[in-house]
Design a protein around this motif. Structure first.
Motif, PDB file in Angstrom:
ATOM      1  N   THR A  80       0.816  -1.216   0.000  1.00  0.00           N
ATOM      2  CA  THR A  80       0.000   0.000   0.000  1.00  0.00           C
ATOM      3  C   THR A  80       0.850   1.266   0.000  1.00  0.00           C
ATOM      4  OG1 THR A  80      -0.193   0.088   2.414  1.00  0.00           O
ATOM      5  CG2 THR A  80      -1.887  -1.149   1.218  1.00  0.00           C
ATOM      6  N   THR A  81       2.120   1.147   0.364  1.00  0.00           N
ATOM      7  CA  THR A  81       2.996   2.321   0.374  1.00  0.00           C
ATOM      8  C   THR A  81       3.638   2.576  -0.987  1.00  0.00           C
ATOM      9  OG1 THR A  81       4.975   1.085   1.030  1.00  0.00           O
ATOM     10  CG2 THR A  81       3.553   1.901   2.803  1.00  0.00           C
ATOM     11  N   LEU A  82       3.559   1.618  -1.891  1.00  0.00           N
ATOM     12  CA  LEU A  82       4.173   1.750  -3.212  1.00  0.00           C
ATOM     13  C   LEU A  82       3.202   2.394  -4.191  1.00  0.00           C
ATOM     14  CD1 LEU A  82       5.780  -1.808  -3.445  1.00  0.00           C
ATOM     15  CD2 LEU A  82       6.902   0.326  -2.803  1.00  0.00           C
ATOM     16  N   PRO A  83       3.702   3.167  -5.150  1.00  0.00           N
ATOM     17  CA  PRO A  83       2.805   3.756  -6.152  1.00  0.00           C
ATOM     18  C   PRO A  83       2.306   2.677  -7.119  1.00  0.00           C
ATOM     19  CG  PRO A  83       5.080   4.294  -6.659  1.00  0.00           C
ATOM     20  CD  PRO A  83       5.096   3.586  -5.341  1.00  0.00           C
ATOM     21  N   VAL A  84       1.062   2.825  -7.572  1.00  0.00           N
ATOM     22  CA  VAL A  84       0.528   1.884  -8.551  1.00  0.00           C
ATOM     23  C   VAL A  84       1.199   2.134  -9.902  1.00  0.00           C
ATOM     24  CG1 VAL A  84      -1.697   1.545  -7.425  1.00  0.00           C
ATOM     25  CG2 VAL A  84      -1.451   3.360  -9.098  1.00  0.00           C
ATOM     26  N   ARG A  85       1.240   1.100 -10.703  1.00  0.00           N
ATOM     27  CA  ARG A  85       1.802   1.222 -12.047  1.00  0.00           C
ATOM     28  C   ARG A  85       0.650   1.282 -13.040  1.00  0.00           C
ATOM     29  NH1 ARG A  85       6.706  -3.140 -11.611  1.00  0.00           N
ATOM     30  NH2 ARG A  85       7.930  -1.907 -10.155  1.00  0.00           N
ATOM     31  N   GLY A  86       0.877   1.996 -14.114  1.00  0.00           N
ATOM     32  CA  GLY A  86      -0.145   2.114 -15.140  1.00  0.00           C
ATOM     33  C   GLY A  86       0.399   1.783 -16.510  1.00  0.00           C
ATOM     34  N   GLU A  87      -0.413   1.120 -17.305  1.00  0.00           N
ATOM     35  CA  GLU A  87      -0.041   0.779 -18.676  1.00  0.00           C
ATOM     36  C   GLU A  87      -1.273   0.872 -19.559  1.00  0.00           C
ATOM     37  OE1 GLU A  87       2.385  -2.695 -19.494  1.00  0.00           O
ATOM     38  OE2 GLU A  87       2.690  -2.951 -17.341  1.00  0.00           O
ATOM     39  N   SER A 130      -6.205  -4.019   2.142  1.00  0.00           N
ATOM     40  CA  SER A 130      -4.890  -4.643   2.262  1.00  0.00           C
ATOM     41  C   SER A 130      -4.294  -4.423   3.641  1.00  0.00           C
ATOM     42  CB  SER A 130      -3.933  -4.107   1.194  1.00  0.00           C
ATOM     43  OG  SER A 130      -4.300  -4.575  -0.069  1.00  0.00           O
ATOM     44  N   VAL A 131      -4.408  -3.212   4.150  1.00  0.00           N
ATOM     45  CA  VAL A 131      -3.878  -2.925   5.489  1.00  0.00           C
ATOM     46  C   VAL A 131      -4.643  -3.725   6.545  1.00  0.00           C
ATOM     47  CG1 VAL A 131      -3.640  -1.145   7.269  1.00  0.00           C
ATOM     48  CG2 VAL A 131      -2.926  -0.664   4.921  1.00  0.00           C
ATOM     49  N   VAL A 132      -5.966  -3.765   6.438  1.00  0.00           N
ATOM     50  CA  VAL A 132      -6.780  -4.498   7.416  1.00  0.00           C
ATOM     51  C   VAL A 132      -6.416  -5.987   7.412  1.00  0.00           C
ATOM     52  CG1 VAL A 132      -9.132  -5.286   7.926  1.00  0.00           C
ATOM     53  CG2 VAL A 132      -8.698  -2.865   7.477  1.00  0.00           C
ATOM     54  N   PHE A 133      -6.336  -6.611   6.232  1.00  0.00           N
ATOM     55  CA  PHE A 133      -5.994  -8.037   6.170  1.00  0.00           C
ATOM     56  C   PHE A 133      -4.559  -8.280   6.643  1.00  0.00           C
ATOM     57  CE2 PHE A 133      -9.505  -8.440   2.939  1.00  0.00           C
ATOM     58  CZ  PHE A 133     -10.330  -9.174   3.772  1.00  0.00           C
ATOM     59  N   GLY A 134      -3.647  -7.382   6.316  1.00  0.00           N
ATOM     60  CA  GLY A 134      -2.273  -7.513   6.771  1.00  0.00           C
ATOM     61  C   GLY A 134      -2.178  -7.451   8.287  1.00  0.00           C
ATOM     62  N   VAL A 135      -2.865  -6.484   8.886  1.00  0.00           N
ATOM     63  CA  VAL A 135      -2.866  -6.350  10.344  1.00  0.00           C
ATOM     64  C   VAL A 135      -3.547  -7.564  10.989  1.00  0.00           C
ATOM     65  CG1 VAL A 135      -3.828  -4.993  12.256  1.00  0.00           C
ATOM     66  CG2 VAL A 135      -2.701  -3.841  10.350  1.00  0.00           C
ATOM     67  N   LEU A 136      -4.623  -8.063  10.393  1.00  0.00           N
ATOM     68  CA  LEU A 136      -5.293  -9.254  10.930  1.00  0.00           C
ATOM     69  C   LEU A 136      -4.369 -10.472  10.922  1.00  0.00           C
ATOM     70  CD1 LEU A 136      -8.917  -8.998   9.504  1.00  0.00           C
ATOM     71  CD2 LEU A 136      -8.205  -8.829  11.890  1.00  0.00           C
ATOM     72  N   THR A 138     -12.969   0.246 -10.762  1.00  0.00           N
ATOM     73  CA  THR A 138     -12.314   1.158  -9.843  1.00  0.00           C
ATOM     74  C   THR A 138     -12.371   0.530  -8.458  1.00  0.00           C
ATOM     75  OG1 THR A 138     -13.058   3.049 -11.127  1.00  0.00           O
ATOM     76  CG2 THR A 138     -12.278   3.502  -8.920  1.00  0.00           C
ATOM     77  N   ALA A 139     -11.234   0.076  -7.975  1.00  0.00           N
ATOM     78  CA  ALA A 139     -11.144  -0.511  -6.635  1.00  0.00           C
ATOM     79  C   ALA A 139     -10.629   0.575  -5.698  1.00  0.00           C
ATOM     80  CB  ALA A 139     -10.216  -1.717  -6.652  1.00  0.00           C
ATOM     81  N   SER A 140     -11.535   1.381  -5.207  1.00  0.00           N
ATOM     82  CA  SER A 140     -11.139   2.559  -4.432  1.00  0.00           C
ATOM     83  C   SER A 140     -10.688   2.226  -3.013  1.00  0.00           C
ATOM     84  CB  SER A 140     -12.284   3.565  -4.390  1.00  0.00           C
ATOM     85  OG  SER A 140     -13.438   2.958  -3.861  1.00  0.00           O
ATOM     86  N   HIS A 141     -11.072   1.099  -2.469  1.00  0.00           N
ATOM     87  CA  HIS A 141     -10.738   0.768  -1.084  1.00  0.00           C
ATOM     88  C   HIS A 141      -9.686  -0.326  -0.975  1.00  0.00           C
ATOM     89  CE1 HIS A 141     -13.975   3.333   0.160  1.00  0.00           C
ATOM     90  NE2 HIS A 141     -14.831   2.661  -0.586  1.00  0.00           N
ATOM     91  N   TRP A 142      -8.925  -0.565  -2.016  1.00  0.00           N
ATOM     92  CA  TRP A 142      -7.966  -1.670  -1.986  1.00  0.00           C
ATOM     93  C   TRP A 142      -6.875  -1.449  -0.940  1.00  0.00           C
ATOM     94  CZ3 TRP A 142      -2.749  -1.480  -2.972  1.00  0.00           C
ATOM     95  CH2 TRP A 142      -2.256  -0.324  -3.576  1.00  0.00           C
ATOM     96  N   LYS A 143      -6.454  -0.211  -0.734  1.00  0.00           N
ATOM     97  CA  LYS A 143      -5.415   0.053   0.271  1.00  0.00           C
ATOM     98  C   LYS A 143      -5.921  -0.241   1.678  1.00  0.00           C
ATOM     99  CE  LYS A 143      -2.486   3.364  -2.091  1.00  0.00           C
ATOM    100  NZ  LYS A 143      -1.793   4.643  -2.019  1.00  0.00           N
ATOM    101  N   THR A 144      -7.127   0.204   1.968  1.00  0.00           N
ATOM    102  CA  THR A 144      -7.704  -0.037   3.283  1.00  0.00           C
ATOM    103  C   THR A 144      -7.850  -1.533   3.546  1.00  0.00           C
ATOM    104  OG1 THR A 144      -8.934   2.037   3.117  1.00  0.00           O
ATOM    105  CG2 THR A 144      -9.676   0.462   4.776  1.00  0.00           C
TER     106      THR A 144
END
Length: 131
Positions: free
Chosen positions: A21-28, A113-119, A105-111
């Motif tokens: 979640t801290t890395l920038p997304v890549r676009g192509e 990912s952090v929640v599952f990582g912390v869990l 558009t996956a607008s909540h993917w960062k949230t």
């Protein structure tokens, strides 16, 4: 031994989810080569199961395929040129656009990912005791 391995795997996956979640997304800009459906069933005798809708991309891009929802799958055809944004490590598609039209558009993917990582890390710390 097996329990320690499980603890290590959970910590690594949890940390990876949070770190991504801290890395920038890549676009192509990618050309859709073909579309495919894949059905996974727990019981082979059953006709229904989990369906995955996959876009396969042609060209020299780093992303070769992307799993999408059924509604997105039905809006895309082979030969479409799409602007795709994806995460750099796990290569999850977080945004798919055709021109100005937003298809995914996956607008909540960062949230999430952090929640599952912390869990996962919390599960190791508070529930899975070393052997």
């Amino acid at each position: 031994m097996l329990l320690n391995l499980l603890r290590t795997v959970f910590i690594v996956i949890g940390a990876l989810l949070i770190y991504e979640t801290t890395l920038p997304v890549r676009g192509e800009s990618l050309l859709v080569d073909r579309l495919s459906e894949e059905t996974k069933s727990v019981d082979p005798s059953e006709r229904r199961g989990t369906e995955n809708y996959i876009l396969h991309f042609a060209g020299d891009g780093q992303l070769t395929s992307c799993t999408v929802s059924r509604s997105a799958y039905e809006r895309i055809e082979a030969g479409d040129r799409l602007d795709v944004e994806y995460t750099p490590l796990l290569r999850q598609c977080v945004s798919i656009r055709r021109g100005a039209e937003a298809i995914v558009t996956a607008s909540h993917w960062k949230t999430l990912s952090v929640v599952f990582g912390v869990l996962l890390i919390g599960l190791v710390i508070f529930r899975i005791k070393p052997g």
